[in-house]
Design a protein around this motif. Structure first.
Motif, PDB file in Angstrom:
ATOM      1  N   LEU A 250       3.754  12.012   4.960  1.00 42.59           N
ATOM      2  CA  LEU A 250       3.378  11.269   6.171  1.00 42.59           C
ATOM      3  C   LEU A 250       2.390  12.070   7.013  1.00 42.59           C
ATOM      4  O   LEU A 250       1.423  11.507   7.541  1.00 42.59           O
ATOM      5  CB  LEU A 250       4.614  10.925   6.992  1.00 42.59           C
ATOM      6  CG  LEU A 250       5.488   9.816   6.426  1.00 42.59           C
ATOM      7  CD1 LEU A 250       6.863   9.821   7.069  1.00 42.59           C
ATOM      8  CD2 LEU A 250       4.809   8.463   6.618  1.00 42.59           C
ATOM      9  N   ASN A 251       2.633  13.360   7.140  1.00 52.46           N
ATOM     10  CA  ASN A 251       1.742  14.202   7.939  1.00 52.46           C
ATOM     11  C   ASN A 251       0.361  14.360   7.318  1.00 52.46           C
ATOM     12  O   ASN A 251      -0.594  14.708   8.018  1.00 52.46           O
ATOM     13  CB  ASN A 251       2.373  15.579   8.178  1.00 52.46           C
ATOM     14  CG  ASN A 251       3.506  15.510   9.175  1.00 52.46           C
ATOM     15  OD1 ASN A 251       3.519  14.668  10.067  1.00 52.46           O
ATOM     16  ND2 ASN A 251       4.469  16.401   9.026  1.00 52.46           N
ATOM     17  N   SER A 252       0.258  14.105   6.029  1.00 51.21           N
ATOM     18  CA  SER A 252      -1.047  14.234   5.368  1.00 51.21           C
ATOM     19  C   SER A 252      -1.928  13.000   5.580  1.00 51.21           C
ATOM     20  O   SER A 252      -3.109  13.030   5.248  1.00 51.21           O
ATOM     21  CB  SER A 252      -0.862  14.499   3.874  1.00 51.21           C
ATOM     22  OG  SER A 252      -0.408  13.329   3.213  1.00 51.21           O
ATOM     23  N   ILE A 253      -1.364  11.945   6.145  1.00 53.98           N
ATOM     24  CA  ILE A 253      -2.157  10.738   6.397  1.00 53.98           C
ATOM     25  C   ILE A 253      -2.931  10.935   7.695  1.00 53.98           C
ATOM     26  O   ILE A 253      -2.354  11.047   8.773  1.00 53.98           O
ATOM     27  CB  ILE A 253      -1.256   9.494   6.490  1.00 53.98           C
ATOM     28  CG1 ILE A 253      -0.563   9.255   5.155  1.00 53.98           C
ATOM     29  CG2 ILE A 253      -2.073   8.267   6.900  1.00 53.98           C
ATOM     30  CD1 ILE A 253       0.441   8.130   5.184  1.00 53.98           C
TER      31      ILE A 253
ATOM     32  N   GLN B 245      -2.386   5.152   8.984  1.00 52.87           N
ATOM     33  CA  GLN B 245      -1.348   5.463   9.961  1.00 52.87           C
ATOM     34  C   GLN B 245      -0.774   4.174  10.554  1.00 52.87           C
ATOM     35  O   GLN B 245       0.438   4.048  10.724  1.00 52.87           O
ATOM     36  CB  GLN B 245      -1.903   6.363  11.076  1.00 52.87           C
ATOM     37  CG  GLN B 245      -2.217   7.764  10.623  1.00 52.87           C
ATOM     38  CD  GLN B 245      -2.907   8.582  11.701  1.00 52.87           C
ATOM     39  OE1 GLN B 245      -3.416   8.059  12.692  1.00 52.87           O
ATOM     40  NE2 GLN B 245      -2.941   9.905  11.509  1.00 52.87           N
ATOM     41  N   ASP B 246      -1.661   3.226  10.843  1.00 55.84           N
ATOM     42  CA  ASP B 246      -1.208   1.932  11.369  1.00 55.84           C
ATOM     43  C   ASP B 246      -0.329   1.197  10.362  1.00 55.84           C
ATOM     44  O   ASP B 246       0.664   0.566  10.731  1.00 55.84           O
ATOM     45  CB  ASP B 246      -2.405   1.052  11.748  1.00 55.84           C
ATOM     46  CG  ASP B 246      -3.155   1.560  12.970  1.00 55.84           C
ATOM     47  OD1 ASP B 246      -2.600   2.399  13.724  1.00 55.84           O
ATOM     48  OD2 ASP B 246      -4.309   1.121  13.170  1.00 55.84           O
ATOM     49  N   GLN B 247      -0.686   1.288   9.072  1.00 57.60           N
ATOM     50  CA  GLN B 247       0.127   0.653   8.033  1.00 57.60           C
ATOM     51  C   GLN B 247       1.513   1.277   7.955  1.00 57.60           C
ATOM     52  O   GLN B 247       2.498   0.573   7.770  1.00 57.60           O
ATOM     53  CB  GLN B 247      -0.562   0.742   6.675  1.00 57.60           C
ATOM     54  CG  GLN B 247      -1.789  -0.108   6.546  1.00 57.60           C
ATOM     55  CD  GLN B 247      -2.515   0.140   5.231  1.00 57.60           C
ATOM     56  OE1 GLN B 247      -1.974   0.735   4.306  1.00 57.60           O
ATOM     57  NE2 GLN B 247      -3.759  -0.305   5.153  1.00 57.60           N
ATOM     58  N   VAL B 248       1.590   2.593   8.092  1.00 56.58           N
ATOM     59  CA  VAL B 248       2.885   3.280   8.099  1.00 56.58           C
ATOM     60  C   VAL B 248       3.734   2.756   9.245  1.00 56.58           C
ATOM     61  O   VAL B 248       4.901   2.388   9.062  1.00 56.58           O
ATOM     62  CB  VAL B 248       2.704   4.819   8.215  1.00 56.58           C
ATOM     63  CG1 VAL B 248       4.034   5.504   8.514  1.00 56.58           C
ATOM     64  CG2 VAL B 248       2.087   5.387   6.958  1.00 56.58           C
TER      65      VAL B 248
ATOM     66  N   THR C 129       0.857  -1.186   0.000  1.00 56.44           N
ATOM     67  CA  THR C 129       0.000   0.000   0.000  1.00 56.44           C
ATOM     68  C   THR C 129       0.895   1.239   0.000  1.00 56.44           C
ATOM     69  O   THR C 129       2.080   1.163   0.339  1.00 56.44           O
ATOM     70  CB  THR C 129      -0.900   0.054   1.258  1.00 56.44           C
ATOM     71  OG1 THR C 129      -0.073   0.219   2.415  1.00 56.44           O
ATOM     72  CG2 THR C 129      -1.763  -1.192   1.394  1.00 56.44           C
ATOM     73  N   ASP C 130       0.304   2.351  -0.358  1.00 56.29           N
ATOM     74  CA  ASP C 130       1.055   3.608  -0.319  1.00 56.29           C
ATOM     75  C   ASP C 130       1.551   3.896   1.098  1.00 56.29           C
ATOM     76  O   ASP C 130       2.678   4.358   1.295  1.00 56.29           O
ATOM     77  CB  ASP C 130       0.185   4.771  -0.799  1.00 56.29           C
ATOM     78  CG  ASP C 130      -0.041   4.776  -2.305  1.00 56.29           C
ATOM     79  OD1 ASP C 130       0.368   3.810  -2.987  1.00 56.29           O
ATOM     80  OD2 ASP C 130      -0.644   5.748  -2.802  1.00 56.29           O
ATOM     81  N   ALA C 131       0.721   3.617   2.083  1.00 55.83           N
ATOM     82  CA  ALA C 131       1.105   3.872   3.473  1.00 55.83           C
ATOM     83  C   ALA C 131       2.296   3.010   3.873  1.00 55.83           C
ATOM     84  O   ALA C 131       3.219   3.482   4.554  1.00 55.83           O
ATOM     85  CB  ALA C 131      -0.086   3.617   4.398  1.00 55.83           C
ATOM     86  N   ALA C 132       2.305   1.754   3.469  1.00 59.53           N
ATOM     87  CA  ALA C 132       3.435   0.874   3.782  1.00 59.53           C
ATOM     88  C   ALA C 132       4.704   1.360   3.089  1.00 59.53           C
ATOM     89  O   ALA C 132       5.797   1.321   3.675  1.00 59.53           O
ATOM     90  CB  ALA C 132       3.113  -0.567   3.381  1.00 59.53           C
ATOM     91  N   LEU C 133       4.571   1.825   1.862  1.00 58.91           N
ATOM     92  CA  LEU C 133       5.722   2.393   1.155  1.00 58.91           C
ATOM     93  C   LEU C 133       6.281   3.577   1.941  1.00 58.91           C
ATOM     94  O   LEU C 133       7.493   3.681   2.145  1.00 58.91           O
ATOM     95  CB  LEU C 133       5.324   2.829  -0.256  1.00 58.91           C
ATOM     96  CG  LEU C 133       6.401   3.555  -1.063  1.00 58.91           C
ATOM     97  CD1 LEU C 133       7.571   2.633  -1.372  1.00 58.91           C
ATOM     98  CD2 LEU C 133       5.804   4.114  -2.353  1.00 58.91           C
ATOM     99  N   LEU C 134       5.416   4.450   2.411  1.00 57.17           N
ATOM    100  CA  LEU C 134       5.856   5.607   3.176  1.00 57.17           C
ATOM    101  C   LEU C 134       6.544   5.187   4.479  1.00 57.17           C
ATOM    102  O   LEU C 134       7.546   5.784   4.871  1.00 57.17           O
ATOM    103  CB  LEU C 134       4.672   6.534   3.472  1.00 57.17           C
ATOM    104  CG  LEU C 134       4.179   7.359   2.293  1.00 57.17           C
ATOM    105  CD1 LEU C 134       2.839   8.019   2.617  1.00 57.17           C
ATOM    106  CD2 LEU C 134       5.209   8.391   1.889  1.00 57.17           C
ATOM    107  N   GLY C 135       6.031   4.159   5.134  1.00 59.78           N
ATOM    108  CA  GLY C 135       6.660   3.684   6.365  1.00 59.78           C
ATOM    109  C   GLY C 135       8.056   3.161   6.126  1.00 59.78           C
ATOM    110  O   GLY C 135       8.987   3.441   6.884  1.00 59.78           O
TER     111      GLY C 135
END
Length: 184
Positions: free
Chosen positions: A148-151, A157-160, A92-98
Motif C-alpha cells: 500500500l505504501n508503494s502506491i 490511491q483513490d482506487q484503494v 484493479t490491483d489497487a482495488a484488491l489492496l483496498g
C-alpha cells in the motif's frame, strides 16, 4: 465513518461485552463465514497484474469452518449458512489492496476479541482460531502495508480508498443481516 460504526455494530455487542451465548457465537461465526466466502470468491476471480499480491489472498474461511466444527457444527450445517455474493469492485490491483486492507486489518484487530470468549470456551484455543489468528498474519499485514505504501499515483490511491470504503460498507450491510446475537 463506517469503520467506527462497525466497532459498535449490534452483531458484535455480546462478544464485546463478553456475554455472547454458544448459539449466538455460532450464528456470528456463520455470518462471518458467509462474508469471507464472498471475499475469497472475489479474490479468486481477479488475476492481479502484480502476481505477488496473491500471497495476501489467503483463505480465512477455513479458520471459521474449523471453529464451527469445534463448536459441534456438522459440515452440512456449516455449508448451509450461505455466503455473500462476490464483490464486483475488485477490478484493479489497487482495488484488491483496498479490500485486503479491510479484511487483514479486521483480523489483526480481532485478535483482542478472542479473550472475550473465555466464558464460553475456557482456556482452550479450540473454537476461536479465527479470532486468534496465526503467526503469518503479522507477516501478511506488514507485506500488505508495504504494498500500500508503494502506491504513489493518486488515481491508484483513490482506487484503494474507494475499495476499502466499499468493502467496509458491504461488511456492515452483510452483518446487518444477522438477526441479533443474543447474550448468555
Amino acid at each position: 465513518m463506517i469503520h467506527e460504526r462497525l466497532h459498535g455494530h449490534d452483531s458484535f455487542q455480546p462478544l464485546l461485552k463478553q456475554n455472547i451465548s454458544h448459539q449466538g457465537y455460532i450464528r456470528l461465526l456463520k455470518r462471518l463465514l458467509g462474508y469471507h466466502l464472498g471475499l475469497e470468491a472475489s479474490f479468486e476471480g481477479f488475476i492481479p497484474d502484480n502476481r505477488e499480491l496473491t500471497a495476501f489472498c489467503l483463505k480465512r474461511s477455513d479458520r471459521l469452518r474449523d471453529d464451527l466444527l469445534a463448536l459441534q457444527q456438522s459440515k452440512d450445517q456449516i455449508e448451509s449458512s450461505g455466503s455473500m455474493s462476490p464483490l464486483t469492485l475488485i477490478s484493479t490491483d489497487a482495488a484488491l489492496l483496498g479490500s485486503l486492507y479491510v479484511r487483514e486489518g479486521a483480523l489483526i484487530g480481532g485478535r483482542s476479541l478472542s479473550r472475550n470468549l473465555d466464558h464460553l470456551l475456557g482456556d482452550t484455543a479450540l473454537g476461536r482460531g479465527f479470532f486468534l489468528g496465526a503467526p503469518e498474519d503479522i507477516r501478511i499485514w506488514r507485506g500488505l502495508c508495504g504494498a500500500l505504501n508503494s502506491i504513489t499515483a493518486e488515481p491508484q490511491q483513490d482506487q484503494v480508498i474507494q475499495a476499502a470504503q466499499a468493502t467496509f460498507a458491504l461488511f456492515h450491510d452483510w452483518m446487518d443481516g444477522l438477526n441479533g446475537v443474543e447474550p448468555t
